[in-house]
Design an enzyme around this catalytic site. Structure first.
Site, PDB file in Angstrom:
ATOM      1  N   ASN A   1     -52.856   1.352 -12.084  1.00  0.00           N
ATOM      2  CA  ASN A   1     -53.679   2.534 -11.550  1.00  0.00           C
ATOM      3  C   ASN A   1     -53.288   3.844 -12.381  1.00  0.00           C
ATOM      4  O   ASN A   1     -51.864   4.367 -11.504  1.00  0.00           O
ATOM      5  CB  ASN A   1     -53.758   2.410  -9.792  1.00  0.00           C
ATOM      6  CG  ASN A   1     -54.523   3.680  -9.145  1.00  0.00           C
ATOM      7  OD1 ASN A   1     -55.349   4.450  -9.634  1.00  0.00           O
ATOM      8  ND2 ASN A   1     -55.153   3.470  -7.998  1.00  0.00           N
TER       9      ASN A   1
ATOM     10  N   CYS B   1     -56.741   9.945  -7.225  1.00  0.00           N
ATOM     11  CA  CYS B   1     -58.067   8.719  -7.623  1.00  0.00           C
ATOM     12  C   CYS B   1     -58.991   8.679  -7.801  1.00  0.00           C
ATOM     13  O   CYS B   1     -59.683   8.636  -8.851  1.00  0.00           O
ATOM     14  CB  CYS B   1     -57.772   6.758  -6.938  1.00  0.00           C
ATOM     15  SG  CYS B   1     -55.926   7.346  -6.829  1.00  0.00           S
TER      16      CYS B   1
ATOM     17  N   HIS C   1     -63.155   3.141 -11.297  1.00  0.00           N
ATOM     18  CA  HIS C   1     -61.189   3.364 -10.669  1.00  0.00           C
ATOM     19  C   HIS C   1     -61.137   1.776 -10.562  1.00  0.00           C
ATOM     20  O   HIS C   1     -61.318   1.028  -9.854  1.00  0.00           O
ATOM     21  CB  HIS C   1     -61.327   4.176  -9.371  1.00  0.00           C
ATOM     22  CG  HIS C   1     -59.863   4.573  -9.247  1.00  0.00           C
ATOM     23  ND1 HIS C   1     -59.268   5.001  -9.783  1.00  0.00           N
ATOM     24  CD2 HIS C   1     -58.754   3.959  -7.532  1.00  0.00           C
ATOM     25  CE1 HIS C   1     -58.072   5.185  -9.547  1.00  0.00           C
ATOM     26  NE2 HIS C   1     -57.857   4.422  -8.387  1.00  0.00           N
TER      27      HIS C   1
END
EC number: 2.3.1.180
Length: 335
Positions: A286, A116, A256
């Site tokens: 996500n 990520c 994020h």
């Protein structure tokens, strides 16, 4: 000789048409819309559900839009880097597949894997290629088909993730704009808490690994949450202090999009109001390496030339960091 900076000159994005809602998720596992929204902040996520399509398909869509918006000639692209945890294949790289799909004849290409946190690493990596003076146009893409590694019988993880891709064009400038600074970190002790158990060289695929569902994402949520909050908060505060930025001079934070509570905790630590924080997790979930550029794609019209922006992320590894960018242009470039 004038200093060369690496500036972002355009953004493109893509999410699949199919939308998986919380209502549909609640039919798969024991959960509900209220729980998912309260604990994670996701209302819906886009899923690439057509057979035979992978991350390169979404990357191509995003990069094609980017090239159209920036008026880039395919022959002028020097380098393509793709951040992905869900490559089309172990090899060749998704970036090489993307180059072929875009008709790029003069570019070299490679993948970067930092989970990520991948797009943060991409920005700093591409910036250094630009600063070398040898490269003029670089496409960086965050693309992940997270649905390919999510277990839709696991209520702890399946509501979180979605699929998507977004891309930046990076070019040289002598203006005081672009990627100004970065703080990037890694701690391999995070392995047990966030990983895929099988499929690599340590535990190759077998009937046993498939039967035991070892090819899905494994996450120990409480531990990851704790580390994500502290790491993203600390590194964002550190890069702001290092560059003399205050809550008044920071225009935007792009975190994020893993969990809305993590995002709110980072904003609180930096003493920033949420209206300075770009958030789109509600509609995408996500998307791993794609979350940061997808945020910019969504909110491009809000950005002004010279805006001080802090990007921050946390991912498997553990990997984390922050990148300070002075934005390079006003408003939205039409495709």
């Amino acid at each position: 000789m004038e200093k060369i900076n690496a500036v972002i000159t355009g953004v493109g994005g893509y999410v699949p048409d199919y939308i998986l809602t919380n209502e549909e998720i609640s039919k798969m596992v024991d959960t509900n819309d209220e729980w998912i929204m309260t604990r994670i902040g996701v209302k819906e996520r886009h899923i690439l559900n057509e057979e035979g399509l992978g991350s390169s398909y979404m990357a191509r869509k995003a990069a094609k839009q980017l090239m159209k918006k920036t008026g880039a000639n395919p022959d002028d692209i020097d380098l393509v880097i793709v951040a992905t945890t869900t490559p089309d294949y172990h090899f060749p790289s998704t970036a090489s597949i993307l180059c072929d799909k875009l008709g790029l004849k003069n570019a070299f290409a490679f993948d970067l894997q930092a989970a990520c946190c991948g797009f943060l690493y991409l920005m700093e990596t591409a910036a250094n290629f630009i600063r070398s003076g040898r490269y003029k146009k670089i496409i960086i893409v965050g693309a992940d088909k997270m649905s390919s590694m999510v277990n839709y019988t696991d209520r702890a993880t399946c509501p979180i993730f979605g699929d998507g891709a977004a891309a930046f064009m990076m070019e040289p400038t002598t203006e005081d704009l672009g990627v100004m600074d970065s703080i990037l970190r890694t701690d391999g002790k995070g392995l047990p808490f966030l990983h895929m158990k099988a499929g690599g060289s340590v535990c190759p695929p077998s009937y046993f690994t498939v039967d035991n569902k070892m090819h899905y994402l494994h996450q120990e949520g409480r531990t990851v949450f704790k580390y994500a909050v502290s790491s993203m908060s600390d590194v964002s505060a550190a890069i702001a202090e290092k560059n003399g930025l205050t809550k008044d001079t920071i225009n935007w934070v792009v975190p994020h999009q893993a969990n809305v509570r993590i995002i709110e905790a980072v904003a609180h630590r930096m003493e920033l109001p949420m209206d300075k924080v770009l958030v789109n997790i509600e509609h995408y979930g996500n998307t791993s390496a794609a979350t940061l550029p997808l945020c910019i794609w969504d909110f491009e019209d809000k950005l002004k030339k010279g805006d001080n922006i802090i990007f921050t992320a946390f991912g498997a590894g553990f990997t984390w960091g922050a990148v300070y960018v002075k934005w390079g242009y006003d408003g939205k470039k039409e495709s």
